[in-house]
Design a protein around this motif. Structure first.
Motif, mmCIF file in Angstrom:
data_model
loop_
_atom_site.group_PDB
_atom_site.id
_atom_site.type_symbol
_atom_site.label_atom_id
_atom_site.label_comp_id
_atom_site.label_asym_id
_atom_site.label_seq_id
_atom_site.Cartn_x
_atom_site.Cartn_y
_atom_site.Cartn_z
ATOM 1 N N LYS A 172 0.838 -1.222 0.000
ATOM 2 C CA LYS A 172 0.000 0.000 0.000
ATOM 3 C C LYS A 172 0.855 1.246 0.000
ATOM 4 C CE LYS A 172 -4.416 -0.673 2.024
ATOM 5 N NZ LYS A 172 -5.221 -0.426 3.197
ATOM 6 N N GLU A 173 1.911 1.193 0.796
ATOM 7 C CA GLU A 173 2.825 2.342 0.880
ATOM 8 C C GLU A 173 3.489 2.587 -0.468
ATOM 9 O OE1 GLU A 173 6.817 3.693 3.430
ATOM 10 O OE2 GLU A 173 5.761 1.820 3.907
ATOM 11 N N ALA A 174 3.872 1.515 -1.161
ATOM 12 C CA ALA A 174 4.496 1.664 -2.470
ATOM 13 C C ALA A 174 3.502 2.206 -3.492
ATOM 14 C CB ALA A 174 5.050 0.315 -2.932
ATOM 15 N N VAL A 175 2.246 1.707 -3.429
ATOM 16 C CA VAL A 175 1.202 2.200 -4.351
ATOM 17 C C VAL A 175 0.955 3.678 -4.125
ATOM 18 C CG1 VAL A 175 -1.244 2.020 -4.924
ATOM 19 C CG2 VAL A 175 0.113 -0.062 -4.612
ATOM 20 N N SER A 176 0.881 4.084 -2.840
ATOM 21 C CA SER A 176 0.660 5.488 -2.508
ATOM 22 C C SER A 176 1.810 6.348 -3.001
ATOM 23 C CB SER A 176 0.484 5.630 -0.998
ATOM 24 O OG SER A 176 0.341 6.991 -0.639
ATOM 25 N N ALA A 177 3.073 5.849 -2.809
ATOM 26 C CA ALA A 177 4.240 6.605 -3.256
ATOM 27 C C ALA A 177 4.225 6.754 -4.769
ATOM 28 C CB ALA A 177 5.510 5.902 -2.804
ATOM 29 N N LYS A 178 3.826 5.704 -5.468
ATOM 30 C CA LYS A 178 3.755 5.759 -6.929
ATOM 31 C C LYS A 178 2.698 6.763 -7.363
ATOM 32 C CE LYS A 178 2.578 2.933 -10.947
ATOM 33 N NZ LYS A 178 2.222 1.574 -11.446
ATOM 34 N N SER A 179 1.518 6.711 -6.735
ATOM 35 C CA SER A 179 0.435 7.640 -7.084
ATOM 36 C C SER A 179 0.855 9.080 -6.839
ATOM 37 C CB SER A 179 -0.804 7.283 -6.267
ATOM 38 O OG SER A 179 -1.852 8.199 -6.539
ATOM 39 N N ASP A 180 1.478 9.339 -5.675
ATOM 40 C CA ASP A 180 1.938 10.702 -5.362
ATOM 41 C C ASP A 180 2.990 11.164 -6.347
ATOM 42 O OD1 ASP A 180 0.243 10.714 -3.211
ATOM 43 O OD2 ASP A 180 1.797 10.231 -1.730
ATOM 44 N N ALA A 181 3.912 10.283 -6.724
ATOM 45 C CA ALA A 181 4.975 10.668 -7.648
ATOM 46 C C ALA A 181 4.410 10.998 -9.026
ATOM 47 C CB ALA A 181 5.996 9.535 -7.749
ATOM 48 N N ILE A 182 3.417 10.212 -9.465
ATOM 49 C CA ILE A 182 2.788 10.502 -10.767
ATOM 50 C C ILE A 182 2.112 11.868 -10.729
ATOM 51 C CG2 ILE A 182 0.912 9.810 -12.306
ATOM 52 C CD1 ILE A 182 1.626 6.896 -11.671
ATOM 53 N N ARG A 183 1.398 12.145 -9.630
ATOM 54 C CA ARG A 183 0.737 13.447 -9.494
ATOM 55 C C ARG A 183 1.772 14.585 -9.485
ATOM 56 N NH1 ARG A 183 -1.733 12.201 -5.460
ATOM 57 N NH2 ARG A 183 -0.570 13.253 -3.785
ATOM 58 N N GLN A 184 2.879 14.369 -8.799
ATOM 59 C CA GLN A 184 3.928 15.386 -8.760
ATOM 60 C C GLN A 184 4.507 15.622 -10.144
ATOM 61 O OE1 GLN A 184 6.765 14.037 -5.863
ATOM 62 N NE2 GLN A 184 5.200 13.771 -4.280
ATOM 63 N N LEU A 185 4.722 14.545 -10.891
ATOM 64 C CA LEU A 185 5.263 14.694 -12.236
ATOM 65 C C LEU A 185 4.290 15.422 -13.145
ATOM 66 C CD1 LEU A 185 6.912 11.171 -12.676
ATOM 67 C CD2 LEU A 185 8.107 13.365 -12.507
#
Length: 332
Positions: free
Chosen positions: A251-264
């Motif tokens: 879950k933590e990895a999925v959240s980090a991926k989602s946040d990183a995509i939004r940041q990009l």
């Protein structure tokens, strides 16, 4: 017979059997010897004459011949006696063998019974020793066993009971074997736990590094152009997160991926906006400030960094409130 031998002729007339009996004592020939001595020494030949000297030689030869004759009779008696002894010895051997055979026949049922008992005892001892060997083998590990397998081995040893009824005179050996096996298995468990702990620590670190790398994706793209940011965003969106690798932290990895995509996405939009011609921008009248180009670019990069941090939820990080309070205090 001892007292009847008085002359050499009597000795020569003896048969081997009677001679052996006659010569049982040396006194049996004393009279014969005395007769020969008297005859040989009764004369006193004149040594001054040839005839006298020859007579002395003749008397000496006669004594030698008498000796040879008596000794031959004795030798013949001994040969006969030895033959008789040999026959008696053969009889003795025959008696011994026959009586030994009879004794063996008497003992045979008991010996056969004892042989069976010995086999049973040997089988009993080998059975116990084999079980002790099995106990020793339980403690032998290869280093490839899992912790669960080692725990099963330890449990099997723990449940094993060593009693006098089961191991008899080898009870002490069985207890020692169990103690040594338990120690070897416990040592293997300790090593396995240490190795598993180290593996888990390394894996946890690898998961943390991977999640942090995902979170820092936008940070790595700050100095890139819009196309590079979009490419990075597409690569990240196609990244498949391995459930086995991340485990409970998926879950933590999925959240980090989602946040990183939004940041990009935000970073790409910001870079696109900064790249628009000035005439396409609707601006309200504002005061203008002239600054060097390098400072303008630095402010742009810092603004992009701030946007990325805000998109990642920097306001929820520990110390955020303290940092804002310190900033307000300095501004006042």
């Amino acid at each position: 017979m001892e007292n009847s031998l008085t002359s050499l002729d009597q000795v020569l007339a003896l048969s081997p059997e009677t001679a052996f009996e006659a010569f049982q004592s040396k006194h049996s020939v004393e009279k014969v010897i005395e007769a020969v001595r008297n005859e040989a020494l009764s004369e006193v030949p004149d040594v001054e004459t040839r005839k006298g000297r020859e007579r002395i030689g003749s008397l000496a030869r006669k004594v030698s011949e008498s000796k040879t004759a008596v000794v031959k009779v004795i030798d013949n008696a001994l040969v006969d006696a030895e033959s008789q002894v040999k026959a008696v010895k053969a009889t003795k051997k025959h008696v011994e063998e026959q009586f030994a055979g009879i004794r063996s026949a008497v003992l045979k049922p008991r010996d056969e019974w004892q042989a069976i008992q010995d086999e049973l005892e040997e089988a009993r001892q080998q059975g116990i020793l084999s079980r002790i060997t099995n106990i020793n083998q339980i403690g032998n590990t290869t280093g490839d066993e899992t912790l669960a397998e080692l725990n099963d081995m330890a449990e099997a040893l723990e449940m094993m009971t060593i009693t006098q009824d089961d191991f008899a005179e080898f009870t002490g050996d069985a207890l020692t074997a169990k103690e040594q096996a338990v120690k070897k298995v416990n040592d293997a468990i300790v090593k396995c736990v240490e190795a598993e702990t180290q593996r888990q620590a390394l894996h946890e670190q690898a998961v943390t590094n991977s999640i942090n790398e995902i979170r820092l994706t936008a940070m790595h793209a700050l100095e890139e152009n819009v196309q590079a940011v979009r490419t990075r965003r597409e690569t990240l969106s196609q990244l498949e997160l391995d459930e086995v690798f991340y485990g409970e932290r998926l879950k933590e990895a999925v959240s980090a991926k989602s946040d990183a995509i939004r940041q990009l996405d935000l970073l790409a939009e910001q870079k696109e906006a900064l790249a628009l011609p000035q005439e396409n921008l609707i601006e309200a009248p504002q005061k203008m400030v002239k600054i060097p180009l390098w400072e303008h670019q630095h402010l742009q990069a810092r603004d992009a960094t701030l946007l990325a941090l805000e998109a990642a939820g920097v306001d929820k990080w520990a110390g955020y409130d303290d940092a804002i309070a310190a900033l307000m205090d300095s501004a006042a």
